[in-house]
Design a protein around this motif. Structure first.
Motif, mmCIF file in Angstrom:
data_model
loop_
_atom_site.group_PDB
_atom_site.id
_atom_site.type_symbol
_atom_site.label_atom_id
_atom_site.label_comp_id
_atom_site.label_asym_id
_atom_site.label_seq_id
_atom_site.Cartn_x
_atom_site.Cartn_y
_atom_site.Cartn_z
ATOM 1 N N LYS A 21 4.766 -0.210 6.063
ATOM 2 C CA LYS A 21 4.395 1.104 5.543
ATOM 3 C C LYS A 21 5.205 2.216 6.214
ATOM 4 C CE LYS A 21 -0.133 0.356 6.057
ATOM 5 N NZ LYS A 21 -0.376 -1.064 6.175
ATOM 6 N N VAL A 37 -0.058 4.809 -1.695
ATOM 7 C CA VAL A 37 -0.490 3.773 -0.780
ATOM 8 C C VAL A 37 -1.836 3.273 -1.304
ATOM 9 C CG1 VAL A 37 -1.036 3.209 1.619
ATOM 10 C CG2 VAL A 37 0.702 4.947 1.094
ATOM 11 N N SER A 39 -4.972 0.694 -1.597
ATOM 12 C CA SER A 39 -5.709 -0.262 -0.777
ATOM 13 C C SER A 39 -7.151 -0.367 -1.260
ATOM 14 C CB SER A 39 -5.685 0.164 0.686
ATOM 15 O OG SER A 39 -6.344 1.398 0.838
ATOM 16 N N PHE A 42 -10.263 2.594 3.087
ATOM 17 C CA PHE A 42 -9.591 3.763 3.654
ATOM 18 C C PHE A 42 -8.577 3.330 4.709
ATOM 19 C CE2 PHE A 42 -9.134 7.129 6.744
ATOM 20 C CZ PHE A 42 -8.933 8.236 5.945
ATOM 21 N N LEU A 45 -3.183 7.591 7.042
ATOM 22 C CA LEU A 45 -1.815 7.804 6.585
ATOM 23 C C LEU A 45 -1.273 9.089 7.192
ATOM 24 C CD1 LEU A 45 -2.296 7.188 2.750
ATOM 25 C CD2 LEU A 45 -1.636 5.534 4.491
ATOM 26 N N GLU A 52 0.388 9.672 -1.051
ATOM 27 C CA GLU A 52 -0.929 9.753 -1.682
ATOM 28 C C GLU A 52 -1.725 8.476 -1.421
ATOM 29 O OE1 GLU A 52 -2.734 10.375 -6.172
ATOM 30 O OE2 GLU A 52 -0.723 11.111 -5.701
ATOM 31 N N ARG A 53 -2.914 8.655 -0.898
ATOM 32 C CA ARG A 53 -3.816 7.534 -0.643
ATOM 33 C C ARG A 53 -4.580 7.231 -1.935
ATOM 34 N NH1 ARG A 53 -6.724 9.875 2.905
ATOM 35 N NH2 ARG A 53 -5.649 9.058 4.721
#
Length: 159
Positions: A21, A37, A39, A42, A45, A52-53
């Protein structure tokens, strides 16, 4: 071509077990690319507007489905998941493994067959070990491969 029809380069990271990452952030920052990103839970980052999560929940393959739905020409998908890589390549995206190996239309079929064979052998107890450990050489190969992919896409998309 209108602005809306021009593909943009975006990077989608299958992030739950991704060891590269930080390398993705470094390359994306250099080229001004947006990074998603993705997943199941949580993750911390860097606080950058271009990272952007995306937390998709814990439904089986939710992260894969989210990424595959958005994979298209101009997308770079970072994953070790061979079935996800196959879906993304078929959609026109570039898929890279964390060790820098590219999944291509010609290689992804063999990679799927090998993955399925190894899974069957593990389930039968014939193989008890997993893949070799991730190494600094893998990290370096990934950085070079990602940089080359971005440069090629910028040229191909005339960005």
């Amino acid at each position: 071509m209108s602005e809306e029809a021009t593909p943009r380069i975006a990077i989608y990271v299958d992030a739950d077990a991704c060891p590269v990452k930080d390398e993705v952030y470094r390359v994306a920052g250099r080229y001004g690319l947006h990074v998603f990103v993705v997943s199941n839970s949580f993750l911390n980052l860097p606080r950058e507007p271009w990272i952007e999560r995306v937390v998709v929940g814990d439904k089986f393959d939710a992260a894969d489905d989210w990424i595959a739905e958005r994979a298209s020409r101009g997308a770079i998908v970072i994953t070790a998941d061979v079935p996800l890589a196959s879906r993304c390549v078929k959609a026109g995206a570039v898929a890279l493994a964390p060790n820098g190996k590219a999944f291509t239309e010609s290689s992804v079929g063999l990679a799927l067959a090998t993955r399925n064979l190894m899974q069957d052998l593990r389930e039968a107890g014939a193989i008890t070990g997993g893949p070799r450990p991730f190494s600094p050489k893998d990290r370096s190969a990934f950085l070079g491969a990602l940089d080359r992919v971005v440069m090629r896409l910028k040229r191909d998309l005339k960005l």
